[in-house]
Design a protein around this motif. Structure first.
Motif, PDB file in Angstrom:
ATOM      1  N   LEU A  59      18.252  63.566   0.468  1.00 31.31           N
ATOM      2  CA  LEU A  59      18.228  62.927   1.786  1.00 31.31           C
ATOM      3  C   LEU A  59      18.393  63.966   2.886  1.00 31.31           C
ATOM      4  CD1 LEU A  59      18.141  60.390   3.512  1.00 31.31           C
ATOM      5  CD2 LEU A  59      20.613  60.154   3.196  1.00 31.31           C
ATOM      6  N   LEU A  60      19.286  64.946   2.669  1.00 24.17           N
ATOM      7  CA  LEU A  60      19.468  66.014   3.655  1.00 24.17           C
ATOM      8  C   LEU A  60      18.202  66.845   3.805  1.00 24.17           C
ATOM      9  CD1 LEU A  60      23.088  67.228   2.802  1.00 24.17           C
ATOM     10  CD2 LEU A  60      22.348  65.959   4.835  1.00 24.17           C
ATOM     11  N   LEU A  61      17.514  67.100   2.689  1.00 18.47           N
ATOM     12  CA  LEU A  61      16.260  67.856   2.764  1.00 18.47           C
ATOM     13  C   LEU A  61      15.205  67.098   3.569  1.00 18.47           C
ATOM     14  CD1 LEU A  61      15.857  69.312  -0.852  1.00 18.47           C
ATOM     15  CD2 LEU A  61      16.523  70.529   1.232  1.00 18.47           C
ATOM     16  N   ILE A  62      15.131  65.788   3.359  1.00 23.11           N
ATOM     17  CA  ILE A  62      14.142  64.988   4.093  1.00 23.11           C
ATOM     18  C   ILE A  62      14.451  64.979   5.578  1.00 23.11           C
ATOM     19  CG2 ILE A  62      13.260  62.651   4.420  1.00 23.11           C
ATOM     20  CD1 ILE A  62      13.664  62.203   1.428  1.00 23.11           C
ATOM     21  N   LEU A  63      15.740  64.796   5.906  1.00 20.59           N
ATOM     22  CA  LEU A  63      16.124  64.785   7.318  1.00 20.59           C
ATOM     23  C   LEU A  63      15.898  66.139   7.967  1.00 20.59           C
ATOM     24  CD1 LEU A  63      19.399  62.662   7.174  1.00 20.59           C
ATOM     25  CD2 LEU A  63      17.133  61.950   7.979  1.00 20.59           C
ATOM     26  N   ALA A  64      16.122  67.214   7.210  1.00 22.93           N
ATOM     27  CA  ALA A  64      15.921  68.555   7.760  1.00 22.93           C
ATOM     28  C   ALA A  64      14.457  68.825   8.024  1.00 22.93           C
ATOM     29  CB  ALA A  64      16.497  69.610   6.800  1.00 22.93           C
ATOM     30  N   GLY A  65      13.567  68.193   7.260  1.00 24.89           N
ATOM     31  CA  GLY A  65      12.137  68.407   7.437  1.00 24.89           C
ATOM     32  C   GLY A  65      11.540  67.643   8.602  1.00 24.89           C
ATOM     33  N   HIS A  66      12.296  66.723   9.184  1.00 31.38           N
ATOM     34  CA  HIS A  66      11.798  65.940  10.312  1.00 31.38           C
ATOM     35  C   HIS A  66      12.524  66.378  11.579  1.00 31.38           C
ATOM     36  CE1 HIS A  66      10.369  63.437   7.015  1.00 31.38           C
ATOM     37  NE2 HIS A  66       9.544  62.854   7.885  1.00 31.38           N
ATOM     38  N   SER A  67      11.774  66.933  12.507  1.00 24.92           N
ATOM     39  CA  SER A  67      12.368  67.361  13.767  1.00 24.92           C
ATOM     40  C   SER A  67      12.681  66.139  14.621  1.00 24.92           C
ATOM     41  CB  SER A  67      11.398  68.281  14.520  1.00 24.92           C
ATOM     42  OG  SER A  67      10.189  67.608  14.781  1.00 24.92           O
ATOM     43  N   PRO A  68      13.725  66.209  15.426  1.00 24.75           N
ATOM     44  CA  PRO A  68      14.058  65.073  16.284  1.00 24.75           C
ATOM     45  C   PRO A  68      12.939  64.795  17.278  1.00 24.75           C
ATOM     46  CG  PRO A  68      15.309  67.041  16.910  1.00 24.75           C
ATOM     47  CD  PRO A  68      14.629  67.347  15.613  1.00 24.75           C
ATOM     48  N   ALA A  69      12.750  63.526  17.575  1.00 26.19           N
ATOM     49  CA  ALA A  69      11.663  63.123  18.474  1.00 26.19           C
ATOM     50  C   ALA A  69      11.969  63.565  19.894  1.00 26.19           C
ATOM     51  CB  ALA A  69      11.474  61.617  18.408  1.00 26.19           C
ATOM     52  N   LYS A  70      10.961  64.094  20.563  1.00 24.47           N
ATOM     53  CA  LYS A  70      11.079  64.443  21.971  1.00 24.47           C
ATOM     54  C   LYS A  70      10.754  63.224  22.807  1.00 24.47           C
ATOM     55  CE  LYS A  70       9.378  67.588  25.533  1.00 24.47           C
ATOM     56  NZ  LYS A  70       8.457  68.713  25.846  1.00 24.47           N
ATOM     57  N   THR A  71      11.648  62.899  23.722  1.00 23.86           N
ATOM     58  CA  THR A  71      11.478  61.710  24.542  1.00 23.86           C
ATOM     59  C   THR A  71      10.851  62.083  25.877  1.00 23.86           C
ATOM     60  OG1 THR A  71      13.402  60.656  23.514  1.00 23.86           O
ATOM     61  CG2 THR A  71      12.648  59.764  25.615  1.00 23.86           C
ATOM     62  N   PHE A  72       9.747  61.391  26.214  1.00 26.56           N
ATOM     63  CA  PHE A  72       9.060  61.597  27.479  1.00 26.56           C
ATOM     64  C   PHE A  72       9.337  60.413  28.393  1.00 26.56           C
ATOM     65  CE2 PHE A  72       6.623  64.290  24.666  1.00 26.56           C
ATOM     66  CZ  PHE A  72       6.234  65.356  25.458  1.00 26.56           C
ATOM     67  N   THR A  73       9.737  60.692  29.620  1.00 31.30           N
ATOM     68  CA  THR A  73       9.800  59.649  30.623  1.00 31.30           C
ATOM     69  C   THR A  73       8.388  59.407  31.168  1.00 31.30           C
ATOM     70  OG1 THR A  73      10.219  61.208  32.426  1.00 31.30           O
ATOM     71  CG2 THR A  73      12.142  60.344  31.243  1.00 31.30           C
ATOM     72  N   TYR A  74       8.242  58.361  31.952  1.00 27.98           N
ATOM     73  CA  TYR A  74       6.909  58.064  32.494  1.00 27.98           C
ATOM     74  C   TYR A  74       6.397  59.206  33.373  1.00 27.98           C
ATOM     75  CZ  TYR A  74       3.135  55.647  34.868  1.00 27.98           C
ATOM     76  OH  TYR A  74       1.909  55.305  35.383  1.00 27.98           O
ATOM     77  N   PRO A  75       7.196  59.752  34.303  1.00 29.08           N
ATOM     78  CA  PRO A  75       6.699  60.896  35.098  1.00 29.08           C
ATOM     79  C   PRO A  75       6.366  62.104  34.236  1.00 29.08           C
ATOM     80  CG  PRO A  75       8.612  59.913  36.171  1.00 29.08           C
ATOM     81  CD  PRO A  75       8.523  59.297  34.807  1.00 29.08           C
ATOM     82  N   GLU A  76       7.129  62.335  33.182  1.00 30.10           N
ATOM     83  CA  GLU A  76       6.827  63.463  32.291  1.00 30.10           C
ATOM     84  C   GLU A  76       5.512  63.238  31.548  1.00 30.10           C
ATOM     85  OE1 GLU A  76      11.381  65.002  31.253  1.00 30.10           O
ATOM     86  OE2 GLU A  76      10.369  63.569  29.944  1.00 30.10           O
ATOM     87  N   CYS A  77       5.226  61.994  31.216  1.00 32.32           N
ATOM     88  CA  CYS A  77       3.932  61.687  30.582  1.00 32.32           C
ATOM     89  C   CYS A  77       2.793  61.986  31.545  1.00 32.32           C
ATOM     90  CB  CYS A  77       3.899  60.223  30.159  1.00 32.32           C
ATOM     91  SG  CYS A  77       4.880  59.820  28.696  1.00 32.32           S
ATOM     92  N   VAL A  78       2.981  61.637  32.821  1.00 33.83           N
ATOM     93  CA  VAL A  78       1.939  61.908  33.818  1.00 33.83           C
ATOM     94  C   VAL A  78       1.722  63.409  33.963  1.00 33.83           C
ATOM     95  CG1 VAL A  78       1.302  61.672  36.253  1.00 33.83           C
ATOM     96  CG2 VAL A  78       2.375  59.757  35.042  1.00 33.83           C
TER      97      VAL A  78
END
Length: 416
Positions: free
Chosen positions: A7-26
């Motif tokens: 489980l630790l290996l799987i979690l280590a292989g997935h980077s945390p999601a980057k959150t975009f606000t609406y202005p950042e998306c624009v």
């Protein structure tokens, strides 16, 4: 222990999601969208083409170095000699039937077409983004709703089972309630798939890497147009980039017609040249010449005549297209404005129905639990609540899409 390690290996292989606000998306859209960048580069190309036409008004100067070997053979000897010819030649056009002026004006008009086209592309990309963002938000909210519906259906199933165990309900109602749970789980699976597809589409619009994990956060801002816009749609129509592009296209066609007429005028050029002929290269120019070149076209097999007639037809076509474009834009404005008003009103109606259905469902649940309401009546109210909640999300998404469509027809969007 091994399960925790994996489980630790799987979690280590997935980077945390980057959150975009609406202005950042624009901002990301402006920096990364491929369609928008291609349109911007097209505008740059037309700008350079326009600047290149200034060269027609400036003198042309070029240098040349020629070498020739002369071989002279007679009966007694064979003679070889090398001759170098160096020259600098200049040419200045004095008159060419207004061709240079027309070509520059035509290049400026084509640049205007590119400017309007870029604005049209911006409006389209903005529309695609707003729809893609709305689809993502809808899919995310719908997945959350389906999760809540599963919980509600399971709670309802337990209530029906208790009523069945107490002898106040029949087996068919229990089976019917279980079928509702299965339906809710199927809806949740569809919602998850829809969310995944919406995320892929939004990633493509923002030109993010395929492996980049991201999320979006923030409500969708509403359009700021006022109700008075409905009364000035003809004035809005002539400011849209679609109509401005049609105007610039008509101007470019007219200038192309003017340029085609230059073939029937004489051409006058001033030329000058300094040169030397030596057996070895030398920079000391010993000869010079200056002259005037006058050219009068007489006959070229009707080529210039038919080119001009073609330009006349293209200009007339562009003129008719300009009129048609204005009519189409005005019609689209009327349609999209009406659709937007209806979408906003529908959102308010569905919001009020949803609020009423929530209260109504809570009252009905208590009545059914206390044996004061039949299963069929309670089932109808529960189904109506779920339908109202789904309709509310759809109308919320529909309002955003209607606003995006209205902005696109006007040539506006997230970049203004």
């Amino acid at each position: 222990m091994k399960k925790y390690f994996y489980l630790l290996l799987i979690l280590a292989g997935h980077s945390p999601a980057k959150t975009f606000t609406y202005p950042e998306c624009v901002d990301q859209l402006a920096k990364g969208n491929a369609e928008l960048k291609a349109a911007e580069m097209e505008l740059v190309a037309f700008a350079h083409k326009r600047e290149a036409t200034w060269g027609n008004f400036l003198p042309q100067v070029f240098a040349a170095l020629d070498y020739a070997k002369i071989v002279k053979i007679d009966e007694q000897a064979k003679e070889q000699a090398g001759t170098y010819t160096t020259s600098v030649t200049g040419k200045q056009n004095i008159f060419n039937g207004f061709k240079s002026i027309s070509e520059h004006q035509q290049a400026s008009a084509n640049y205007g077409v590119a400017v309007a086209k870029l604005q049209t592309i911006k409006a389209k990309v903005s529309y695609d983004f707003r729809v893609g963002y709305a689809n993502y938000v809808y899919a995310r909210d719908y997945e959350s709703l389906t999760n809540n519906i599963i919980l509600r259906r399971n709670d309802n199933l337990r209530v029906v089972e208790l009523q069945f165990e107490s002898g106040r309900e029949n087996k068919g109602s229990v089976l019917w309630s279980k079928a509702y749970v299965n339906q809710a789980e199927y809806d949740q699976m569809q919602a998850s798939n829809r969310l995944r597809v919406a995320k892929v589409a939004l990633r493509a619009l923002l030109n993010l890497a395929d492996e980049e994990n991201f999320e979006v956060n923030g409500a969708f801002p509403s359009s700021e147009d006022s109700k008075k816009d409905a009364g000035i749609l003809p004035e809005i129509a002539i400011t849209t980039p679609t109509y401005l592009q049609a105007i610039a296209t008509e101007q470019a066609a007219h200038l192309e017609l003017t340029a085609s007429r230059s073939a029937f005028f004489p051409s006058l050029d001033l030329t000058g040249k300094i040169y030397t002929n030596e057996t070895t290269p030398s920079a000391n120019f010993q000869n010079w010449s200056i002259g005037v070149n006058f050219t009068l076209p007489l006959f070229d097999g009707f080529k210039d005549y038919f080119n001009q007639q073609s330009a006349v037809a293209d200009w007339k076509k562009a003129t008719y297209s300009q009129v048609l474009t204005k009519q189409n834009v005005l019609t689209n404005l009327e349609e999209t404005w009406a659709t937007l008003r209806e979408a906003r009103q529908k959102y308010k109606v569905d919001e009020s129905f949803r609020a009423a259905a929530l209260v109504r469902a809570e009252v009905a649940r208590k009545k059914y639990h206390n044996g004061l309401m039949s299963f069929d009546d309670w089932d109808n109210i529960e189904n109506d609540l779920i339908m109202r909640e789904k309709n509310f999300l759809l109308s919320k998404q529909g309002q955003v899409i209607a606003e995006a469509n209205w902005e696109q027809v006007r040539g506006k969007g997230v970049f203004q």
